[in-house]
Structure formats: structure tokens, C-alpha cells
Design a protein around this motif. Structure first.
Motif, short mmCIF file in Angstrom:
data_model
loop_
_atom_site.label_atom_id
_atom_site.label_comp_id
_atom_site.label_asym_id
_atom_site.label_seq_id
_atom_site.Cartn_x
_atom_site.Cartn_y
_atom_site.Cartn_z
N VAL A 166 0.85 -1.19 0.00
CA VAL A 166 0.00 0.00 0.00
C VAL A 166 0.89 1.25 0.00
O VAL A 166 1.91 1.28 0.69
N GLN A 167 0.49 2.25 -0.78
CA GLN A 167 1.29 3.47 -0.91
C GLN A 167 0.60 4.64 -0.23
O GLN A 167 -0.62 4.69 -0.15
N LYS A 168 1.39 5.61 0.19
CA LYS A 168 0.86 6.84 0.77
C LYS A 168 0.44 7.78 -0.35
O LYS A 168 1.19 7.99 -1.31
N ASP B 27 6.37 3.63 -6.20
CA ASP B 27 6.66 2.20 -6.45
C ASP B 27 6.11 1.71 -7.79
O ASP B 27 5.88 0.51 -7.95
N PHE B 28 5.88 2.62 -8.73
CA PHE B 28 5.35 2.24 -10.03
C PHE B 28 6.18 2.86 -11.15
O PHE B 28 6.74 2.15 -11.96
N GLY B 29 6.23 4.20 -11.18
CA GLY B 29 7.01 4.83 -12.22
C GLY B 29 6.79 6.32 -12.31
O GLY B 29 6.12 6.94 -11.49
N ILE B 30 7.37 6.89 -13.37
CA ILE B 30 7.27 8.32 -13.63
C ILE B 30 6.66 8.52 -15.00
O ILE B 30 7.11 7.93 -15.98
N LEU C 120 3.18 11.06 -24.05
CA LEU C 120 3.69 10.87 -22.70
C LEU C 120 4.62 9.68 -22.67
O LEU C 120 4.43 8.71 -23.41
N ILE C 121 5.62 9.75 -21.80
CA ILE C 121 6.60 8.69 -21.65
C ILE C 121 6.48 8.14 -20.24
O ILE C 121 6.36 8.90 -19.28
N PHE C 122 6.50 6.80 -20.13
CA PHE C 122 6.45 6.15 -18.82
C PHE C 122 7.80 5.49 -18.56
O PHE C 122 8.31 4.73 -19.41
N ASN C 123 8.38 5.75 -17.39
CA ASN C 123 9.62 5.10 -16.95
C ASN C 123 9.33 4.39 -15.64
O ASN C 123 8.98 5.05 -14.65
N ALA C 124 9.51 3.07 -15.62
CA ALA C 124 9.29 2.31 -14.40
C ALA C 124 10.36 2.65 -13.37
O ALA C 124 11.50 2.96 -13.72
N LEU C 125 9.96 2.60 -12.11
CA LEU C 125 10.93 2.85 -11.02
C LEU C 125 11.68 1.58 -10.70
O LEU C 125 11.22 0.51 -10.81
#
Length: 137
Positions: free
Chosen positions: A3-5, A97-100, A132-137
Motif C-alpha cells: 500500500v502506498q501513501k 513504487d510504479f514509475g514516472i 507521454l513517456i512512462f519510466n518504471a521505477l
């Protein structure tokens, strides 16, 4: 994934146009939504009368919104200037915990509010203005 804040979902703004991203000040609630238009290609020959959609067609878009307390920080001033100039700079959305997600957005509205015995608040809405560009963390 745990779970994320909610406070870790951040909207960041390129302050200088040179990739210097800073979290927009005062935001307490943020939201990112992805959308894809569907293209209906259903015909009388569609199996069982079920709708058929054309994959890979249609317009993709994203919207962002945020609300919080007005701080009159550098990012507040930059957001106001972007709105009045009609600019479409780079923004980042940090999804913990997912990406940017990064790309150009237009600020479509800014609203300021305040009550007699409360803090000054603001809300802003943004619409994607390019790929849009997605970069995983």
C-alpha cells in the motif's frame, strides 16, 4: 506491491525548461487519469451483434489535477505564468513504487478559494499536450 501513501503521488513542474523538475508547492491531493477514445467498427456482420472496436485507433489523452494550500512559492508563480502565457511545458507525475509519467501538459484551469477563518486554497487542472513517456521505477 505494498500500500502506498497518497502524499507520495507527486506532480512536478519543469521550472526552467532545462529539466529542473520541482514538486508543485502546497498540493495535498493529486490525480492522474489516462483516457483512450474507442473507434466503433461494428456492422451488420459483427458476430452475434456484439460491438467491435478497432485496436490502436482513437486519441489517447491524460488529465491531471491537484488541490492544496496556496503557498506563493516559485512553483505557484511558474504555474500562474504558464497558464497566462498558454505554454505547454514538461511535467512529471511520480507514481510511488510504479514509475514516472513525463510529458507536455497545458494548465487548463486554476482556481483560488479561501474562507474567512481558513487557509487560502487552490485547484488546478491539466490536459496532456503531446506524447507521454512512462519510466518504471
Amino acid at each position: 506491491m505494498s500500500v502506498q501513501k497518497g502524499k507520495d503521488l507527486l506532480i512536478k513542474l519543469d521550472l526552467t525548461g532545462a529539466g529542473q523538475f520541482e514538486t508543485i508547492a502546497g498540493l495535498r491531493a493529486t490525480r492522474l487519469s489516462f483516457n483512450a477514445e474507442s473507434v466503433d467498427v461494428t456492422s451488420l456482420e459483427s458476430a452475434g451483434g456484439w460491438r467491435e472496436l478497432l485496436g490502436g485507433a482513437g486519441v489517447k489523452s491524460a488529465t491531471m489535477s491537484g488541490s492544496g494550500v496556496f503557498r506563493d512559492a516559485n512553483t505557484d508563480e511558474r504555474a500562474r505564468q504558464i497558464f497566462f502565457d498558454g505554454d505547454v511545458p514538461e511535467f512529471q507525475v511520480i507514481i510511488p513504487d510504479f514509475g514516472i509519467v513525463q510529458g507536455k501538459f497545458m494548465i487548463t484551469s486554476i482556481e483560488y478559494a479561501g474562507s474567512h477563518n481558513g487557509e487560502a486554497t487552490y485547484e488546478m487542472s491539466l490536459a496532456s499536450a503531446g506524447q507521454l513517456i512512462f519510466n518504471a521505477l
